[in-house]
Write an enzyme that holds these catalytic residues in place. Sequence first.
Site, PDB file in Angstrom:
ATOM      1  N   HIS A   1      10.332  18.700  38.125  1.00 37.00           N
ATOM      2  CA  HIS A   1       9.589  17.444  38.283  1.00 37.00           C
ATOM      3  C   HIS A   1       8.325  17.411  37.425  1.00 37.00           C
ATOM      4  O   HIS A   1       7.275  16.940  37.870  1.00 37.00           O
ATOM      5  CB  HIS A   1       9.235  17.256  39.758  1.00 37.00           C
ATOM      6  CG  HIS A   1       9.180  15.820  40.198  1.00 37.00           C
ATOM      7  ND1 HIS A   1       8.383  14.883  39.578  1.00 37.00           N
ATOM      8  CD2 HIS A   1       9.826  15.173  41.193  1.00 37.00           C
ATOM      9  CE1 HIS A   1       8.533  13.720  40.186  1.00 37.00           C
ATOM     10  NE2 HIS A   1       9.406  13.866  41.177  1.00 37.00           N
TER      11      HIS A   1
ATOM     12  N   GLU B   1      13.744  13.606  35.068  1.00 40.93           N
ATOM     13  CA  GLU B   1      14.388  14.605  35.922  1.00 40.93           C
ATOM     14  C   GLU B   1      15.904  14.535  35.714  1.00 40.93           C
ATOM     15  O   GLU B   1      16.546  13.582  36.122  1.00 40.93           O
ATOM     16  CB  GLU B   1      14.053  14.339  37.386  1.00 40.93           C
ATOM     17  CG  GLU B   1      12.564  14.287  37.692  1.00 40.93           C
ATOM     18  CD  GLU B   1      12.273  13.438  38.915  1.00 40.93           C
ATOM     19  OE1 GLU B   1      12.631  13.858  40.031  1.00 40.93           O
ATOM     20  OE2 GLU B   1      11.707  12.334  38.752  1.00 40.93           O
TER      21      GLU B   1
ATOM     22  N   HIS C   1      13.662  15.241  47.859  1.00 40.02           N
ATOM     23  CA  HIS C   1      13.359  16.499  47.155  1.00 40.02           C
ATOM     24  C   HIS C   1      13.411  17.735  48.049  1.00 40.02           C
ATOM     25  O   HIS C   1      12.544  18.615  47.974  1.00 40.02           O
ATOM     26  CB  HIS C   1      11.998  16.397  46.479  1.00 40.02           C
ATOM     27  CG  HIS C   1      11.955  15.412  45.342  1.00 40.02           C
ATOM     28  ND1 HIS C   1      13.054  15.107  44.578  1.00 40.02           N
ATOM     29  CD2 HIS C   1      10.925  14.660  44.848  1.00 40.02           C
ATOM     30  CE1 HIS C   1      12.708  14.213  43.652  1.00 40.02           C
ATOM     31  NE2 HIS C   1      11.438  13.926  43.802  1.00 40.02           N
TER      32      HIS C   1
ATOM     33  N   TYR D   1       5.575  16.131  34.939  1.00 39.19           N
ATOM     34  CA  TYR D   1       5.044  14.827  34.497  1.00 39.19           C
ATOM     35  C   TYR D   1       4.510  15.024  33.090  1.00 39.19           C
ATOM     36  O   TYR D   1       3.572  15.807  32.869  1.00 39.19           O
ATOM     37  CB  TYR D   1       3.887  14.380  35.377  1.00 39.19           C
ATOM     38  CG  TYR D   1       4.265  13.851  36.733  1.00 39.19           C
ATOM     39  CD1 TYR D   1       4.013  12.514  37.069  1.00 39.19           C
ATOM     40  CD2 TYR D   1       4.835  14.675  37.694  1.00 39.19           C
ATOM     41  CE1 TYR D   1       4.328  12.032  38.330  1.00 39.19           C
ATOM     42  CE2 TYR D   1       5.148  14.196  38.954  1.00 39.19           C
ATOM     43  CZ  TYR D   1       4.890  12.866  39.265  1.00 39.19           C
ATOM     44  OH  TYR D   1       5.204  12.394  40.509  1.00 39.19           O
TER      45      TYR D   1
ATOM     46  N   ASN E   1      15.816  14.366  44.621  1.00 37.80           N
ATOM     47  CA  ASN E   1      15.942  12.943  44.895  1.00 37.80           C
ATOM     48  C   ASN E   1      16.269  12.705  46.372  1.00 37.80           C
ATOM     49  O   ASN E   1      16.063  13.573  47.207  1.00 37.80           O
ATOM     50  CB  ASN E   1      16.947  12.262  43.962  1.00 37.80           C
ATOM     51  CG  ASN E   1      16.466  10.872  43.541  1.00 37.80           C
ATOM     52  OD1 ASN E   1      16.138  10.037  44.370  1.00 37.80           O
ATOM     53  ND2 ASN E   1      16.408  10.630  42.243  1.00 37.80           N
ATOM     54  N   ARG E   2      16.796  11.521  46.679  1.00 32.67           N
ATOM     55  CA  ARG E   2      16.862  11.076  48.073  1.00 32.67           C
ATOM     56  C   ARG E   2      18.250  11.197  48.692  1.00 32.67           C
ATOM     57  O   ARG E   2      19.256  11.025  48.008  1.00 32.67           O
ATOM     58  CB  ARG E   2      16.398   9.610  48.164  1.00 32.67           C
ATOM     59  CG  ARG E   2      14.917   9.450  47.882  1.00 32.67           C
ATOM     60  CD  ARG E   2      14.515   8.009  47.609  1.00 32.67           C
ATOM     61  NE  ARG E   2      13.065   7.909  47.401  1.00 32.67           N
ATOM     62  CZ  ARG E   2      12.459   8.140  46.240  1.00 32.67           C
ATOM     63  NH1 ARG E   2      13.171   8.468  45.168  1.00 32.67           N
ATOM     64  NH2 ARG E   2      11.150   8.052  46.138  1.00 32.67           N
TER      65      ARG E   2
ATOM     66  N   ASP F   1      11.665   3.903  38.521  1.00 37.10           N
ATOM     67  CA  ASP F   1      11.908   5.081  39.363  1.00 37.10           C
ATOM     68  C   ASP F   1      13.387   5.042  39.726  1.00 37.10           C
ATOM     69  O   ASP F   1      13.756   4.865  40.887  1.00 37.10           O
ATOM     70  CB  ASP F   1      11.017   5.063  40.612  1.00 37.10           C
ATOM     71  CG  ASP F   1      11.031   6.393  41.363  1.00 37.10           C
ATOM     72  OD1 ASP F   1      11.682   7.346  40.865  1.00 37.10           O
ATOM     73  OD2 ASP F   1      10.408   6.480  42.434  1.00 37.10           O
TER      74      ASP F   1
ATOM     75  N   GLN G   1      16.714  10.773  36.141  1.00 37.56           N
ATOM     76  CA  GLN G   1      15.744   9.963  36.875  1.00 37.56           C
ATOM     77  C   GLN G   1      14.529   9.786  35.980  1.00 37.56           C
ATOM     78  O   GLN G   1      13.836  10.753  35.664  1.00 37.56           O
ATOM     79  CB  GLN G   1      15.348  10.637  38.186  1.00 37.56           C
ATOM     80  CG  GLN G   1      14.448   9.783  39.071  1.00 37.56           C
ATOM     81  CD  GLN G   1      15.206   8.806  39.949  1.00 37.56           C
ATOM     82  OE1 GLN G   1      16.435   8.847  40.023  1.00 37.56           O
ATOM     83  NE2 GLN G   1      14.497   7.920  40.624  1.00 37.56           N
TER      84      GLN G   1
END
Length: 364
Positions: free
Chosen positions: A198, A328, A124, A200, A98-99, A264, A300
């Site tokens: 991560h 996540e 990430h 999907y 993440n950020r 998100d 997340q």
Amino acid sequence: MTDSTQTATTGTASAPTSASFGKTSDGTEVQLYSLTNAHGLKVNITNYGGTITSLLVPDKAGKLGDVVLGFDNVSGYQSPEFLKSGPYFGALIGRYGNRIAKGKFTLDGKEYTLAKNNGENTLHGGKKGFDKVVWQAQPGSSADGQTLTLTYLSKDGEEGYPGNLTVKVVYTLTSDDALKIDYSATTDKATPVNLTNHAYFNLGLGQTKDILGHEVTIAADRYNVVDAGLIPTGELRPVKGTPFDFTTPHTIGERIGQVPGGYDHNWALSQTSGLHTAAAVYEPTSGRTMTVQTTEPGLQFYTGNFLDGTLKGKGGTVYGKHAGFCMETQHFPDSPNQPKFPTTLLKPGQTLQSTTIYTFGVRQ
């Protein structure tokens, strides 16, 4: 008694198989490891980025189908289109998932500057996170099923982070139809760490063009409010009465239009100690179900908002908007700059240990 007979009597599985997955852009050959169980479930994982490339699970008719987005060989994960859009399909994420706001944080009075790769923020792990390195791989087995142990040494100063961080991730495909991920890490200098995967998912892949019909439950009554750059403001807002309320099942598409840009966000899980259920998903067309359990405090939930049809995956499948969703498991975004959030600081002498389990089933 042969080794295979011993294996059968102890209840452990034989080791995973491996094959070449192609060469990276710098010429390194990477492998694809296949883990299977007695029910036919199969997960393929490459040591490039520790990436889950495919995951075959049965639907309600017993037919196996791939439920994750990915590519047929390593070149797909290194194409200019993939690197530009940066969806991180199936990869292990670190050193910090993440950020981190403005690509910097202060630790013990010293400011550390990180690579900015998401506007003015770090995402990430930076420009070359754990998703873009070749891990050391060791296939094996345990009482639970076939395993793949991946290790990586992230050196002091890599992407701006302090400390030599030794990371170990063990993937296990269990006999009860779960993909278990055990993360551990140690460091020789204090450093923030937030590890996740991560993948999907689309539980109806091949039968449904997007994930909007999936029914989702999330065991959280608060979520992180974020700014325009998806950095938490610090506010944990109650989900009640908002489109973020998944305490009871809702389809993804039901209220996504009320969320600018789509989902998100990080949900603050209601239970934070031990292994706890974070989420449950049901896809009516295939009948497939997925339960997410974790030891992490956050989840997340991302709905593939940035996918736009430019990427073609396995078998030429075009990945359009909302082609997959991510769950996540993690600590909160920007925790190094937000002292009220659960700490992500790992110190020398400590061992980070984290477990996430994705369990698959069907509902008739």
